[in-house]
Design a protein around this motif. Sequence first.
Motif, mmCIF file in Angstrom:
data_model
loop_
_atom_site.group_PDB
_atom_site.id
_atom_site.type_symbol
_atom_site.label_atom_id
_atom_site.label_comp_id
_atom_site.label_asym_id
_atom_site.label_seq_id
_atom_site.Cartn_x
_atom_site.Cartn_y
_atom_site.Cartn_z
ATOM 1 N N PHE A 103 10.447 18.422 4.141
ATOM 2 C CA PHE A 103 10.757 19.414 3.113
ATOM 3 C C PHE A 103 10.678 18.811 1.706
ATOM 4 O O PHE A 103 11.576 18.981 0.884
ATOM 5 C CB PHE A 103 12.135 20.033 3.350
ATOM 6 N N ALA A 104 9.599 18.088 1.441
ATOM 7 C CA ALA A 104 9.396 17.477 0.128
ATOM 8 C C ALA A 104 9.126 18.542 -0.921
ATOM 9 O O ALA A 104 8.370 19.486 -0.689
ATOM 10 C CB ALA A 104 8.224 16.495 0.187
ATOM 11 N N ARG A 116 10.666 4.196 -0.312
ATOM 12 C CA ARG A 116 11.350 5.467 -0.529
ATOM 13 C C ARG A 116 10.274 6.487 -0.893
ATOM 14 O O ARG A 116 9.861 6.587 -2.040
ATOM 15 C CB ARG A 116 12.381 5.337 -1.651
ATOM 16 N N GLU A 117 9.822 7.217 0.110
ATOM 17 C CA GLU A 117 8.641 8.064 -0.044
ATOM 18 C C GLU A 117 9.005 9.540 -0.008
ATOM 19 O O GLU A 117 9.841 9.980 0.785
ATOM 20 C CB GLU A 117 7.647 7.751 1.078
ATOM 21 N N ILE A 118 8.357 10.329 -0.885
ATOM 22 C CA ILE A 118 8.468 11.787 -0.875
ATOM 23 C C ILE A 118 7.041 12.319 -0.875
ATOM 24 O O ILE A 118 6.316 12.148 -1.851
ATOM 25 C CB ILE A 118 9.256 12.293 -2.095
ATOM 26 N N ASN A 119 6.651 12.962 0.211
ATOM 27 C CA ASN A 119 5.234 13.256 0.432
ATOM 28 C C ASN A 119 5.081 14.636 1.057
ATOM 29 O O ASN A 119 5.560 14.881 2.166
ATOM 30 C CB ASN A 119 4.641 12.182 1.350
ATOM 31 N N TYR A 120 4.398 15.538 0.364
ATOM 32 C CA TYR A 120 4.260 16.901 0.869
ATOM 33 C C TYR A 120 3.397 16.974 2.126
ATOM 34 O O TYR A 120 3.428 17.974 2.859
ATOM 35 C CB TYR A 120 3.709 17.826 -0.217
ATOM 36 N N ALA A 148 0.834 -1.202 0.000
ATOM 37 C CA ALA A 148 0.000 0.000 0.000
ATOM 38 C C ALA A 148 0.870 1.252 0.000
ATOM 39 O O ALA A 148 2.008 1.245 0.475
ATOM 40 C CB ALA A 148 -0.916 0.014 1.219
ATOM 41 N N PHE A 149 0.304 2.337 -0.541
ATOM 42 C CA PHE A 149 0.899 3.667 -0.392
ATOM 43 C C PHE A 149 -0.076 4.501 0.415
ATOM 44 O O PHE A 149 -1.125 4.905 -0.069
ATOM 45 C CB PHE A 149 1.175 4.301 -1.747
ATOM 46 N N HIS A 150 0.287 4.735 1.663
ATOM 47 C CA HIS A 150 -0.532 5.494 2.609
ATOM 48 C C HIS A 150 -0.051 6.931 2.566
ATOM 49 O O HIS A 150 1.071 7.240 2.984
ATOM 50 C CB HIS A 150 -0.356 4.890 4.008
ATOM 51 N N VAL A 151 -0.875 7.848 2.053
ATOM 52 C CA VAL A 151 -0.398 9.209 1.818
ATOM 53 C C VAL A 151 -0.329 10.059 3.083
ATOM 54 O O VAL A 151 0.088 11.213 3.032
ATOM 55 C CB VAL A 151 -1.261 9.927 0.758
ATOM 56 N N GLY A 152 -0.749 9.507 4.219
ATOM 57 C CA GLY A 152 -0.554 10.215 5.472
ATOM 58 C C GLY A 152 -1.737 11.050 5.917
ATOM 59 O O GLY A 152 -2.893 10.760 5.589
ATOM 60 N N TYR A 153 -1.445 12.109 6.658
ATOM 61 C CA TYR A 153 -2.499 12.854 7.342
ATOM 62 C C TYR A 153 -3.428 13.589 6.379
ATOM 63 O O TYR A 153 -4.551 13.944 6.746
ATOM 64 C CB TYR A 153 -1.885 13.847 8.331
ATOM 65 N N SER A 154 -3.001 13.836 5.130
ATOM 66 C CA SER A 154 -3.829 14.612 4.206
ATOM 67 C C SER A 154 -5.134 13.904 3.853
ATOM 68 O O SER A 154 -6.047 14.528 3.313
ATOM 69 C CB SER A 154 -3.049 14.925 2.923
ATOM 70 N N SER A 170 2.660 22.247 -7.492
ATOM 71 C CA SER A 170 3.723 21.237 -7.619
ATOM 72 C C SER A 170 3.946 20.476 -6.321
ATOM 73 O O SER A 170 5.058 20.409 -5.794
ATOM 74 C CB SER A 170 5.022 21.890 -8.086
ATOM 75 N N LYS A 171 2.879 19.859 -5.799
ATOM 76 C CA LYS A 171 2.979 19.087 -4.570
ATOM 77 C C LYS A 171 3.043 17.593 -4.889
ATOM 78 O O LYS A 171 2.209 17.076 -5.617
ATOM 79 C CB LYS A 171 1.793 19.377 -3.656
ATOM 80 N N PRO A 172 4.046 16.874 -4.330
ATOM 81 C CA PRO A 172 4.233 15.465 -4.690
ATOM 82 C C PRO A 172 3.615 14.472 -3.705
ATOM 83 O O PRO A 172 3.636 14.677 -2.492
ATOM 84 C CB PRO A 172 5.756 15.320 -4.672
ATOM 85 N N PHE A 173 3.073 13.391 -4.239
ATOM 86 C CA PHE A 173 2.801 12.156 -3.513
ATOM 87 C C PHE A 173 3.566 11.067 -4.261
ATOM 88 O O PHE A 173 3.124 10.614 -5.321
ATOM 89 C CB PHE A 173 1.309 11.803 -3.517
ATOM 90 N N VAL A 174 4.697 10.661 -3.756
ATOM 91 C CA VAL A 174 5.574 9.754 -4.493
ATOM 92 C C VAL A 174 6.054 8.651 -3.561
ATOM 93 O O VAL A 174 6.526 8.922 -2.454
ATOM 94 C CB VAL A 174 6.795 10.506 -5.070
ATOM 95 N N ASP A 175 5.944 7.404 -4.016
ATOM 96 C CA ASP A 175 6.500 6.283 -3.251
ATOM 97 C C ASP A 175 7.078 5.261 -4.218
ATOM 98 O O ASP A 175 6.380 4.774 -5.115
ATOM 99 C CB ASP A 175 5.421 5.630 -2.378
#
Length: 355
Positions: free
Chosen positions: A261-262, A251-255, A136-142, A238-243
């Motif tokens: 500081f994504a 390896r996650e980059i998540n605004y 799964a890719f859990h995008v977090g609090y958003s 330009s906000k990323p949701f990347v895993d």
Amino acid sequence: MNKHDIKRNLPRMTGRLGSCGYDRWCHSFTGYHKTTGKKKVFFVEYSVINPELGGKGPIMGDKEFQRPAYLCVKAGAFGKDGCSQKRYYGIEEMDVAGTFLKITAGECFLSENNIWGRIQGEHSIRWSLCVDKKVAFHVGYSASKGIREINPFDMYWHAEGMRTNYEGTVTLDGEAYDVTPESCHGYADKKWGRDYTCPWFWLYGSHMKSAKTGKILTNSAFAMGGGNPVVMGIPLYSKPFVDVYYEGVSREINYSAPWTFARMKYACGAREGKILWHLKAMDLHTAMEVKIVCPKEEMMEAEYQNPMGVWNRDLMIGGGTGKGEILLYKRNGRRLSPIDRILVKGAGCEYTGKR
């Protein structure tokens, strides 16, 4: 991160979203012809729009001051000979479970573990598949419960099945295709909200090979979404949701984790009959560069309707045969240490932009 949360996959059309919102569950997988072995990338989508306004039959919102209300089931295949078929149901034709994902309407069914259905039109397609969501890719609090109750975003996303094993059969125009866990390269996610983000890009896949070792990556997958999410009517650029789930390590980059500081730069456009995606993203610990290309003739423009009843307001184009590479790095200050160059095939790709 590989954190499963099936509650995010439940129908979310309550409160204000019940009369001005949508739920959209997407599935994508590869099947192989039973006789010839030829492969084909299939997709199945289940979309519910404005359920509190529904009735016995589908309401298409084609009258003045009328919003649409229906369940739309769409299925088809990507590629040069791709096709797409739709079937609409009235809200009262649906049977929806309350505490877990289960939607039944006519000949179509959706749950966490099974999808099946049949649509007859210009093309005939039938599918019956078991679903096993591995990563799964859990995008977090958003998309957390508290944020959902406030409902500040136009669109939300959760990829419960960034890597999904499908098993079963698809029959397209009388031709049967086998779908197996070992070769399906499956993906499943959900989007919901009151509108679609524009511009928006979406990339995913699990048919991956290490350029460093030459080996197929059997425990890897990636999902990338980004663009200009709208919060309380204000666009965030330009906000990323990347895993990139690389052999068991995320390896996650998540605004939505601002302390990392994504940041991201991306471009998408057409060139010489192809659609190209070019993405650069990094946070304090990870950096990556992604290049994906898909022949335009193997993609299709999606017909879609937003909760206010507007058809095809923006250009939404998608495909399932993208290929390219992911350059993955570990970041330590200004120093980037290469992890791998990952070769990608059969990537799902979508772009929504202004017409």
